[in-house]
Write a protein that holds these residues in place. Structure first.
Motif, PDB file in Angstrom:
ATOM      1  N   ASP A  65       0.797  -1.216   0.000  1.00  0.00           N
ATOM      2  CA  ASP A  65       0.000   0.000   0.000  1.00  0.00           C
ATOM      3  C   ASP A  65       0.836   1.276   0.000  1.00  0.00           C
ATOM      4  OD1 ASP A  65       1.041  -0.266   2.502  1.00  0.00           O
ATOM      5  OD2 ASP A  65      -0.817   0.195   3.574  1.00  0.00           O
ATOM      6  N   ARG A  66       2.132   1.164  -0.340  1.00  0.00           N
ATOM      7  CA  ARG A  66       2.978   2.359  -0.304  1.00  0.00           C
ATOM      8  C   ARG A  66       4.171   2.203  -1.238  1.00  0.00           C
ATOM      9  NH1 ARG A  66       3.783   2.488   5.614  1.00  0.00           N
ATOM     10  NH2 ARG A  66       1.851   1.363   5.467  1.00  0.00           N
ATOM     11  N   TRP A  67       4.752   3.341  -1.597  1.00  0.00           N
ATOM     12  CA  TRP A  67       5.974   3.323  -2.393  1.00  0.00           C
ATOM     13  C   TRP A  67       7.147   3.002  -1.486  1.00  0.00           C
ATOM     14  CZ3 TRP A  67       6.230   2.867  -7.349  1.00  0.00           C
ATOM     15  CH2 TRP A  67       5.210   3.352  -8.145  1.00  0.00           C
ATOM     16  N   CYS A  68       8.021   2.155  -1.965  1.00  0.00           N
ATOM     17  CA  CYS A  68       9.257   1.808  -1.269  1.00  0.00           C
ATOM     18  C   CYS A  68      10.398   1.969  -2.263  1.00  0.00           C
ATOM     19  CB  CYS A  68       9.221   0.362  -0.784  1.00  0.00           C
ATOM     20  SG  CYS A  68       7.914   0.017   0.388  1.00  0.00           S
ATOM     21  N   SER A  69      11.587   2.020  -1.754  1.00  0.00           N
ATOM     22  CA  SER A  69      12.749   2.081  -2.640  1.00  0.00           C
ATOM     23  C   SER A  69      13.810   1.143  -2.113  1.00  0.00           C
ATOM     24  CB  SER A  69      13.284   3.506  -2.751  1.00  0.00           C
ATOM     25  OG  SER A  69      13.672   3.984  -1.485  1.00  0.00           O
ATOM     26  N   ARG A  70      14.669   0.703  -3.022  1.00  0.00           N
ATOM     27  CA  ARG A  70      15.793  -0.138  -2.616  1.00  0.00           C
ATOM     28  C   ARG A  70      17.009   0.261  -3.418  1.00  0.00           C
ATOM     29  NH1 ARG A  70      12.918  -4.956  -5.370  1.00  0.00           N
ATOM     30  NH2 ARG A  70      11.991  -5.226  -3.346  1.00  0.00           N
ATOM     31  N   VAL A  71      18.144   0.077  -2.781  1.00  0.00           N
ATOM     32  CA  VAL A  71      19.434   0.314  -3.425  1.00  0.00           C
ATOM     33  C   VAL A  71      20.054  -1.063  -3.622  1.00  0.00           C
ATOM     34  CG1 VAL A  71      21.639   1.491  -3.285  1.00  0.00           C
ATOM     35  CG2 VAL A  71      19.626   2.501  -2.227  1.00  0.00           C
ATOM     36  N   ILE A  72      20.392  -1.381  -4.845  1.00  0.00           N
ATOM     37  CA  ILE A  72      20.866  -2.711  -5.182  1.00  0.00           C
ATOM     38  C   ILE A  72      22.319  -2.622  -5.626  1.00  0.00           C
ATOM     39  CG2 ILE A  72      20.494  -4.723  -6.646  1.00  0.00           C
ATOM     40  CD1 ILE A  72      17.626  -3.514  -7.103  1.00  0.00           C
ATOM     41  N   GLY A  73      23.177  -3.335  -4.933  1.00  0.00           N
ATOM     42  CA  GLY A  73      24.569  -3.432  -5.342  1.00  0.00           C
ATOM     43  C   GLY A  73      24.747  -4.712  -6.141  1.00  0.00           C
ATOM     44  N   ARG A  74      25.099  -4.594  -7.415  1.00  0.00           N
ATOM     45  CA  ARG A  74      25.214  -5.776  -8.265  1.00  0.00           C
ATOM     46  C   ARG A  74      26.606  -5.922  -8.862  1.00  0.00           C
ATOM     47  NH1 ARG A  74      20.434  -5.251 -12.356  1.00  0.00           N
ATOM     48  NH2 ARG A  74      20.859  -3.081 -12.065  1.00  0.00           N
ATOM     49  N   PRO A  75      27.644  -5.851  -8.057  1.00  0.00           N
ATOM     50  CA  PRO A  75      28.971  -6.064  -8.628  1.00  0.00           C
ATOM     51  C   PRO A  75      29.192  -7.548  -8.906  1.00  0.00           C
ATOM     52  CG  PRO A  75      29.143  -5.678  -6.302  1.00  0.00           C
ATOM     53  CD  PRO A  75      27.707  -5.492  -6.670  1.00  0.00           C
ATOM     54  N   PRO A  76      30.252  -7.876  -9.589  1.00  0.00           N
ATOM     55  CA  PRO A  76      30.528  -9.285  -9.855  1.00  0.00           C
ATOM     56  C   PRO A  76      30.656 -10.074  -8.559  1.00  0.00           C
ATOM     57  CG  PRO A  76      32.186  -7.865 -10.860  1.00  0.00           C
ATOM     58  CD  PRO A  76      31.245  -6.987 -10.120  1.00  0.00           C
ATOM     59  N   ARG A  77      30.273 -11.323  -8.610  1.00  0.00           N
ATOM     60  CA  ARG A  77      30.266 -12.160  -7.412  1.00  0.00           C
ATOM     61  C   ARG A  77      31.613 -12.225  -6.712  1.00  0.00           C
ATOM     62  NH1 ARG A  77      27.251 -17.353  -9.452  1.00  0.00           N
ATOM     63  NH2 ARG A  77      27.129 -16.133 -11.325  1.00  0.00           N
ATOM     64  N   GLU A  78      32.672 -12.239  -7.458  1.00  0.00           N
ATOM     65  CA  GLU A  78      33.980 -12.407  -6.820  1.00  0.00           C
ATOM     66  C   GLU A  78      34.427 -11.184  -6.029  1.00  0.00           C
ATOM     67  OE1 GLU A  78      34.661 -11.138 -11.099  1.00  0.00           O
ATOM     68  OE2 GLU A  78      33.545 -12.737 -10.164  1.00  0.00           O
ATOM     69  N   HIS A  79      33.752 -10.048  -6.197  1.00  0.00           N
ATOM     70  CA  HIS A  79      34.160  -8.831  -5.483  1.00  0.00           C
ATOM     71  C   HIS A  79      33.219  -8.434  -4.361  1.00  0.00           C
ATOM     72  CE1 HIS A  79      37.314  -8.013  -8.323  1.00  0.00           C
ATOM     73  NE2 HIS A  79      36.469  -8.071  -9.314  1.00  0.00           N
ATOM     74  N   SER A  80      31.933  -8.627  -4.513  1.00  0.00           N
ATOM     75  CA  SER A  80      30.979  -8.021  -3.590  1.00  0.00           C
ATOM     76  C   SER A  80      31.022  -8.605  -2.182  1.00  0.00           C
ATOM     77  CB  SER A  80      29.566  -8.125  -4.151  1.00  0.00           C
ATOM     78  OG  SER A  80      29.222  -9.478  -4.333  1.00  0.00           O
ATOM     79  N   ALA A  81      30.859  -9.904  -2.027  1.00  0.00           N
ATOM     80  CA  ALA A  81      30.817 -10.493  -0.680  1.00  0.00           C
ATOM     81  C   ALA A  81      32.154 -10.368   0.049  1.00  0.00           C
ATOM     82  CB  ALA A  81      30.355 -11.938  -0.753  1.00  0.00           C
ATOM     83  N   PRO A  82      33.282 -10.698  -0.575  1.00  0.00           N
ATOM     84  CA  PRO A  82      34.550 -10.532   0.153  1.00  0.00           C
ATOM     85  C   PRO A  82      34.821  -9.080   0.551  1.00  0.00           C
ATOM     86  CG  PRO A  82      34.889 -11.925  -1.752  1.00  0.00           C
ATOM     87  CD  PRO A  82      33.497 -11.370  -1.837  1.00  0.00           C
TER      88      PRO A  82
END
Length: 106
Positions: A65-82
């Motif tokens: 029932d409302r507007w929401c927003s999200r920020v998505i970080g989509r770097p390559p798998r080998e960089h983001s989690a480490p």
């Protein structure tokens, strides 16, 4: 005086405010601020982590029932989690919690 609840589809009530174009714009602005803070904070060895951050608005919430927003970080798998959480004895950067804390304090 008797209380009568406002219908969900009342364009002049709270439902109208939460689904208004102005609310979508406000949520988009907040997400863009978070995106800019993350881009300024994240390590820039190659710049790929900062470049791959996207902003999205959507209708959500518990009752959709409302507007929401999200920020998505989509770097390559080998960089983001480490980078964020650490690996092989190196501590993580923990950029996202720092960005959220900075937004909360401003």
């Amino acid at each position: 005086m008797r209380y009568t609840p406002t219908p969900r589809n009342n364009p002049n009530g709270l439902a109208g405010l939460l689904l208004s174009p102005q609310m979508r714009s406000l949520m988009l602005q907040k997400a863009e601020v978070a995106q800019a803070l993350y881009r300024a904070r994240v390590a820039k060895k190659t710049g790929q982590l900062a470049r791959e951050v996207r902003v999205q608005t959507y209708i959500g919430g518990k009752r959709n029932d409302r507007w929401c927003s999200r920020v998505i970080g989509r770097p390559p798998r080998e960089h983001s989690a480490p980078h964020e959480f650490g690996a092989r004895g190196r501590p993580g950067a923990h950029d996202w919690p720092a960005v959220l804390a900075q937004m909360r304090n401003s």
